[in-house]
Design a protein around this motif. Structure first.
Motif, PDB file in Angstrom:
ATOM      1  N   THR A  48     113.196  66.418 114.428  1.00  0.00           N
ATOM      2  CA  THR A  48     112.064  65.608 114.861  1.00  0.00           C
ATOM      3  C   THR A  48     111.347  66.301 116.021  1.00  0.00           C
ATOM      4  N   PRO A  49     110.061  66.503 115.913  1.00  0.00           N
ATOM      5  CA  PRO A  49     109.345  67.183 117.004  1.00  0.00           C
ATOM      6  C   PRO A  49     109.350  66.320 118.261  1.00  0.00           C
ATOM      7  N   PRO A  50     109.366  66.945 119.415  1.00  0.00           N
ATOM      8  CA  PRO A  50     109.382  66.173 120.655  1.00  0.00           C
ATOM      9  C   PRO A  50     108.121  65.333 120.792  1.00  0.00           C
ATOM     10  N   LEU A  51     108.280  64.177 121.399  1.00  0.00           N
ATOM     11  CA  LEU A  51     107.139  63.296 121.612  1.00  0.00           C
ATOM     12  C   LEU A  51     106.141  63.948 122.561  1.00  0.00           C
ATOM     13  N   GLN A  52     104.877  63.731 122.270  1.00  0.00           N
ATOM     14  CA  GLN A  52     103.817  64.276 123.099  1.00  0.00           C
ATOM     15  C   GLN A  52     103.035  63.124 123.731  1.00  0.00           C
ATOM     16  N   GLY A  53     102.640  63.288 124.982  1.00  0.00           N
ATOM     17  CA  GLY A  53     101.802  62.295 125.633  1.00  0.00           C
ATOM     18  C   GLY A  53     102.491  60.978 125.922  1.00  0.00           C
ATOM     19  N   VAL A  54     103.814  61.002 126.102  1.00  0.00           N
ATOM     20  CA  VAL A  54     104.559  59.792 126.445  1.00  0.00           C
ATOM     21  C   VAL A  54     104.969  59.867 127.916  1.00  0.00           C
ATOM     22  N   VAL A  55     104.729  58.800 128.646  1.00  0.00           N
ATOM     23  CA  VAL A  55     105.039  58.801 130.078  1.00  0.00           C
ATOM     24  C   VAL A  55     105.748  57.503 130.448  1.00  0.00           C
ATOM     25  N   SER A  56     106.711  57.616 131.377  1.00  0.00           N
ATOM     26  CA  SER A  56     107.421  56.441 131.884  1.00  0.00           C
ATOM     27  C   SER A  56     106.742  55.940 133.147  1.00  0.00           C
ATOM     28  N   LEU A  57     106.567  54.632 133.236  1.00  0.00           N
ATOM     29  CA  LEU A  57     105.875  54.039 134.367  1.00  0.00           C
ATOM     30  C   LEU A  57     106.615  52.804 134.866  1.00  0.00           C
ATOM     31  N   SER A  58     106.325  52.428 136.080  1.00  0.00           N
ATOM     32  CA  SER A  58     106.876  51.185 136.632  1.00  0.00           C
ATOM     33  C   SER A  58     105.881  50.597 137.621  1.00  0.00           C
ATOM     34  N   ALA A  59     105.951  49.300 137.782  1.00  0.00           N
ATOM     35  CA  ALA A  59     105.100  48.592 138.741  1.00  0.00           C
ATOM     36  C   ALA A  59     105.829  47.325 139.153  1.00  0.00           C
ATOM     37  N   SER A  60     105.443  46.787 140.289  1.00  0.00           N
ATOM     38  CA  SER A  60     106.085  45.562 140.763  1.00  0.00           C
ATOM     39  C   SER A  60     105.099  44.729 141.568  1.00  0.00           C
ATOM     40  N   ALA A  61     105.451  43.474 141.727  1.00  0.00           N
ATOM     41  CA  ALA A  61     104.664  42.561 142.553  1.00  0.00           C
ATOM     42  C   ALA A  61     105.636  41.599 143.222  1.00  0.00           C
ATOM     43  N   SER A  62     105.259  41.085 144.371  1.00  0.00           N
ATOM     44  CA  SER A  62     106.147  40.182 145.095  1.00  0.00           C
ATOM     45  C   SER A  62     105.330  39.135 145.843  1.00  0.00           C
ATOM     46  N   VAL A  63     105.990  38.051 146.164  1.00  0.00           N
ATOM     47  CA  VAL A  63     105.360  37.003 146.954  1.00  0.00           C
ATOM     48  C   VAL A  63     106.415  36.422 147.884  1.00  0.00           C
ATOM     49  N   GLU A  64     105.984  36.039 149.064  1.00  0.00           N
ATOM     50  CA  GLU A  64     106.891  35.449 150.048  1.00  0.00           C
ATOM     51  C   GLU A  64     106.778  33.930 149.980  1.00  0.00           C
ATOM     52  N   VAL A  65     107.919  33.266 149.870  1.00  0.00           N
ATOM     53  CA  VAL A  65     107.937  31.802 149.798  1.00  0.00           C
ATOM     54  C   VAL A  65     108.851  31.251 150.895  1.00  0.00           C
ATOM     55  N   THR A  66     108.589  30.021 151.254  1.00  0.00           N
ATOM     56  CA  THR A  66     109.457  29.333 152.205  1.00  0.00           C
ATOM     57  C   THR A  66     110.643  28.739 151.453  1.00  0.00           C
ATOM     58  N   LYS A  67     111.816  29.027 151.915  1.00  0.00           N
ATOM     59  CA  LYS A  67     113.017  28.490 151.270  1.00  0.00           C
ATOM     60  C   LYS A  67     112.966  26.962 151.299  1.00  0.00           C
ATOM     61  N   ASP A  68     113.291  26.374 150.148  1.00  0.00           N
ATOM     62  CA  ASP A  68     113.144  24.922 150.022  1.00  0.00           C
ATOM     63  C   ASP A  68     114.457  24.193 149.756  1.00  0.00           C
ATOM     64  N   LEU A  69     115.575  24.896 149.881  1.00  0.00           N
ATOM     65  CA  LEU A  69     116.875  24.290 149.588  1.00  0.00           C
ATOM     66  C   LEU A  69     117.810  24.503 150.773  1.00  0.00           C
TER      67      LEU A  69
END
Length: 225
Positions: free
Chosen positions: A15-36
């Motif tokens: 099988t020929p090697p894959l061309q034009g394939v890239v690994s990526l990652s991203a993230s997002a976060s939010v700060e909340v007040t603890k409620d328990l």
């Protein structure tokens, strides 16, 4: 014995090697007040007779339970017994010199003012631990919003990387979306239990603090011409 002949299948090219394939990652976060809020109340007794010590512990716990049950509300102020232990004290020269025991009562819920006020009304036990956390309801509500942000950032990142490599677009090959849950109940530094014994009807001062809800998106994309 008859010989067995195995027919070889058609030879497949590597099988020929894959061309034009890239690994990526991203993230997002939010700060909340603890409620328990989670508060563990404790008491200890000691004496020469195991049955007497056990009875004293039970009496203190029963009195605390009677007060706590008056304020209990499902989801807002939950009450449950914790550790109840009785163990011997050993003399330096061997043998049992007496008995010592502890009992715990656990208060947990979202109604922090009510829990703080109840803690002040319980006179037979003292505060051992105070912990804060994020409820499942709040976490699930926030995760939906944060997931949308993380996915949008992943798609924007994929489009930008494809453009930088001279491609006109991309197609997602595989993607994983996961959340980093905040730790469970996080204890806050406390004074010694005896020092935390509140005066009658004195509400325990409380400050919940913040927690981070994080969603991570990772995977691979096929860049297209």
């Amino acid at each position: 014995m008859a010989a067995t002949t195995l027919a070889a299948g058609p030879v497949q090219a590597d099988t020929p090697p894959l061309q034009g394939v890239v690994s990526l990652s991203a993230s997002a976060s939010v700060e909340v007040t603890k409620d328990l809020l989670n508060i563990v109340l404790t008491t200890s007794r000691e004496g020469q007779d195991a049955s007497i010590v056990q009875g004293q512990l039970k009496q203190a716990l029963d009195a605390a339970l009677a007060e706590a049950r008056k304020a209990a509300k499902p989801g807002q102020l939950e009450v449950q017994t914790g550790n109840f232990s009785l163990y011997p004290r050993h003399a330096p020269k061997g043998g049992i010199s007496g008995w010592q025991g502890t009992a715990e009562l656990v208060l947990e819920g979202k109604d922090m003012p009510a829990i703080g006020a109840l803690t002040g009304r319980i006179g037979t036990m003292t505060v051992a631990r105070v912990s804060y956390g994020v409820s499942r309801e709040l976490r699930e509500k926030v995760e939906g919003e944060v997931s949308a942000q993380a996915i949008a950032r992943y798609r924007a990142r994929a489009a930008e990387v494809a453009k930088q490599f001279g491609y006109t677009g991309y197609a997602i090959r595989e993607v994983n979306v996961g959340s980093s849950e905040p730790p469970g109940f996080v204890p806050v530094p406390m004074l010694r239990a005896k020092a935390m014994s509140a005066a009658a009807d004195e509400s325990l001062p409380l400050e919940a603090g913040k927690a981070q809800i994080v969603v991570n998106v990772s995977g691979t994309v096929q860049m297209t011409k």
